[in-house]
Design a protein around this motif. Structure first.
Motif, PDB file in Angstrom:
ATOM      1  N   ASP A   1       0.836  -1.206   0.000  1.00 48.54           N
ATOM      2  CA  ASP A   1       0.000   0.000   0.000  1.00 48.54           C
ATOM      3  C   ASP A   1       0.872   1.258   0.000  1.00 48.54           C
ATOM      4  O   ASP A   1       0.561   2.254   0.646  1.00 48.54           O
ATOM      5  CB  ASP A   1      -0.935   0.015   1.225  1.00 48.54           C
ATOM      6  CG  ASP A   1      -1.882  -1.175   1.234  1.00 48.54           C
ATOM      7  OD1 ASP A   1      -2.230  -1.672   0.141  1.00 48.54           O
ATOM      8  OD2 ASP A   1      -2.254  -1.621   2.332  1.00 48.54           O
ATOM      9  N   GLY A   2       1.998   1.184  -0.714  1.00 44.73           N
ATOM     10  CA  GLY A   2       2.866   2.351  -0.874  1.00 44.73           C
ATOM     11  C   GLY A   2       3.905   2.546   0.212  1.00 44.73           C
ATOM     12  O   GLY A   2       4.776   3.404   0.074  1.00 44.73           O
ATOM     13  N   SER A   3       3.836   1.747   1.285  1.00 46.15           N
ATOM     14  CA  SER A   3       4.807   1.918   2.377  1.00 46.15           C
ATOM     15  C   SER A   3       5.775   0.744   2.426  1.00 46.15           C
ATOM     16  O   SER A   3       5.364  -0.404   2.232  1.00 46.15           O
ATOM     17  CB  SER A   3       4.092   1.999   3.730  1.00 46.15           C
ATOM     18  OG  SER A   3       3.208   3.086   3.732  1.00 46.15           O
ATOM     19  N   PRO A   4       7.058   1.017   2.703  1.00 46.52           N
ATOM     20  CA  PRO A   4       8.037  -0.065   2.762  1.00 46.52           C
ATOM     21  C   PRO A   4       7.710  -1.080   3.862  1.00 46.52           C
ATOM     22  O   PRO A   4       7.339  -0.700   4.974  1.00 46.52           O
ATOM     23  CB  PRO A   4       9.355   0.649   3.102  1.00 46.52           C
ATOM     24  CG  PRO A   4       9.109   2.096   3.021  1.00 46.52           C
ATOM     25  CD  PRO A   4       7.631   2.342   2.965  1.00 46.52           C
ATOM     26  N   LEU A   5       7.846  -2.344   3.523  1.00 46.11           N
ATOM     27  CA  LEU A   5       7.668  -3.393   4.528  1.00 46.11           C
ATOM     28  C   LEU A   5       8.939  -3.488   5.372  1.00 46.11           C
ATOM     29  O   LEU A   5      10.029  -3.172   4.899  1.00 46.11           O
ATOM     30  CB  LEU A   5       7.421  -4.743   3.822  1.00 46.11           C
ATOM     31  CG  LEU A   5       6.031  -4.921   3.230  1.00 46.11           C
ATOM     32  CD1 LEU A   5       5.987  -6.180   2.366  1.00 46.11           C
ATOM     33  CD2 LEU A   5       5.012  -5.026   4.359  1.00 46.11           C
ATOM     34  N   PRO A   6       8.810  -3.944   6.612  1.00 41.84           N
ATOM     35  CA  PRO A   6      10.020  -4.213   7.394  1.00 41.84           C
ATOM     36  C   PRO A   6      10.889  -5.269   6.721  1.00 41.84           C
ATOM     37  O   PRO A   6      10.395  -6.029   5.883  1.00 41.84           O
ATOM     38  CB  PRO A   6       9.465  -4.713   8.731  1.00 41.84           C
ATOM     39  CG  PRO A   6       8.029  -4.965   8.547  1.00 41.84           C
ATOM     40  CD  PRO A   6       7.578  -4.225   7.344  1.00 41.84           C
ATOM     41  N   ALA A   7      12.160  -5.319   7.108  1.00 37.81           N
ATOM     42  CA  ALA A   7      13.109  -6.219   6.452  1.00 37.81           C
ATOM     43  C   ALA A   7      12.654  -7.672   6.495  1.00 37.81           C
ATOM     44  O   ALA A   7      12.964  -8.449   5.588  1.00 37.81           O
ATOM     45  CB  ALA A   7      14.482  -6.082   7.104  1.00 37.81           C
ATOM     46  N   SER A   8      11.922  -8.056   7.528  1.00 35.98           N
ATOM     47  CA  SER A   8      11.469  -9.452   7.616  1.00 35.98           C
ATOM     48  C   SER A   8      10.086  -9.641   6.999  1.00 35.98           C
ATOM     49  O   SER A   8       9.523 -10.728   7.072  1.00 35.98           O
ATOM     50  CB  SER A   8      11.443  -9.885   9.087  1.00 35.98           C
ATOM     51  OG  SER A   8      10.616  -9.012   9.825  1.00 35.98           O
ATOM     52  N   GLY A   9       9.531  -8.604   6.377  1.00 37.07           N
ATOM     53  CA  GLY A   9       8.208  -8.736   5.763  1.00 37.07           C
ATOM     54  C   GLY A   9       7.110  -8.681   6.811  1.00 37.07           C
ATOM     55  O   GLY A   9       7.350  -8.311   7.960  1.00 37.07           O
ATOM     56  N   LEU A  10       5.911  -9.075   6.386  1.00 39.79           N
ATOM     57  CA  LEU A  10       4.768  -9.047   7.291  1.00 39.79           C
ATOM     58  C   LEU A  10       4.791 -10.236   8.253  1.00 39.79           C
ATOM     59  O   LEU A  10       5.210 -11.312   7.874  1.00 39.79           O
ATOM     60  CB  LEU A  10       3.462  -9.124   6.497  1.00 39.79           C
ATOM     61  CG  LEU A  10       3.039  -7.869   5.754  1.00 39.79           C
ATOM     62  CD1 LEU A  10       1.797  -8.187   4.934  1.00 39.79           C
ATOM     63  CD2 LEU A  10       2.750  -6.734   6.718  1.00 39.79           C
TER      64      LEU A  10
END
Ligand code: GAR
Length: 207
Positions: free
Chosen positions: A198-207
């Protein structure tokens, strides 16, 4: 639905999860391609009435020529999404760049831990208390593309590599179609080497 090609090398239980959980109006699986003629996943495709093909790496002199033939075959199905589901081949940079941003993989570890092979044995040997699987965008770096989603399982005292693999694989069957559905809904994209939801970077480990 989203025209999807799924690449396999073996049992195809993740392929089965896509068949069972995603409606054709979400993922239209237009082809299943295996590099091995004996992959059980080919029977799963046949049973589901999905076009399937074998392209053996043994028929090509080197990785580049195989990947070129593979890309030509994939492209003949005009996919919007390419899913690696237990496809046990290292891909050339040329192949990866051709599908960049529409190529997903699932890897049986909590990346960045344990890229490559024998992930379950390595998690056991390291004495890890948890293990899991990661869905990620594929980039040129082996198992190094940005993570989208992870599943976590406990490592139990009596685990063998096989029992741990089975526990992880059971989570993959929920995880992978879910991650793919975010892509299909247009919520997920790869931009400047990062995964955006949704346009925002995911954390390095993903959701
Ligand atoms: C899955 O556990 C997947 O994470 C792993 O292979 C298995 C395929 O099972 N993939 C890799 O190791 C990729 N390097 P399946 O054929 O039953 O879906």
């Amino acid at each position: 639905g989203c025209r999807t090609v799924i690449l396999i090398s073996g049992s195809g239980s993740n392929l089965q999860a896509f068949i069972d959980t995603l409606h054709p109006e979400q993922a239209d699986i237009v082809a299943v391609i295996s590099n091995r003629a004996d992959a059980y996943g080919l029977e799963r495709a046949a049973r589901a009435g999905i076009p399937h093909a074998v392209l053996s790496h043994r028929d090509y002199p080197d990785r580049a020529s195989y990947d070129q033939a593979l890309a030509a075959l994939i492209d003949s199905y005009q996919p919007e999404l390419v899913i690696l589901a237990g496809f046990m081949r290292i891909l050339t940079p040329g192949f990866v760049s051709h599908y960049l941003g529409r190529l997903l993989n699932i890897h049986p570890s909590l990346l960045p831990k344990y890229t490559g092979l024998h992930t379950h044995q390595r998690a056991l040997e390291a004495g890890d208390s948890e293990h899991g699987a990661t869905v990620h965008f594929v980039t040129e770096e082996l198992d190094g593309g940005p993570a989208i989603m992870q599943s976590h399982v406990p490592v139990l005292p009596d685990d063998t590599a096989d029992s741990l693999a089975e526990r992880v694989r059971n989570t993959e069957h929920r995880l992978y179609p879910l991650a793919a559905s975010l892509y299909i809904e247009g919520r997920l994209r790869l931009e400047n080497g990062r995964a955006l939801l949704d346009g925002s970077p995911l954390p390095a480990s993903g959701l």
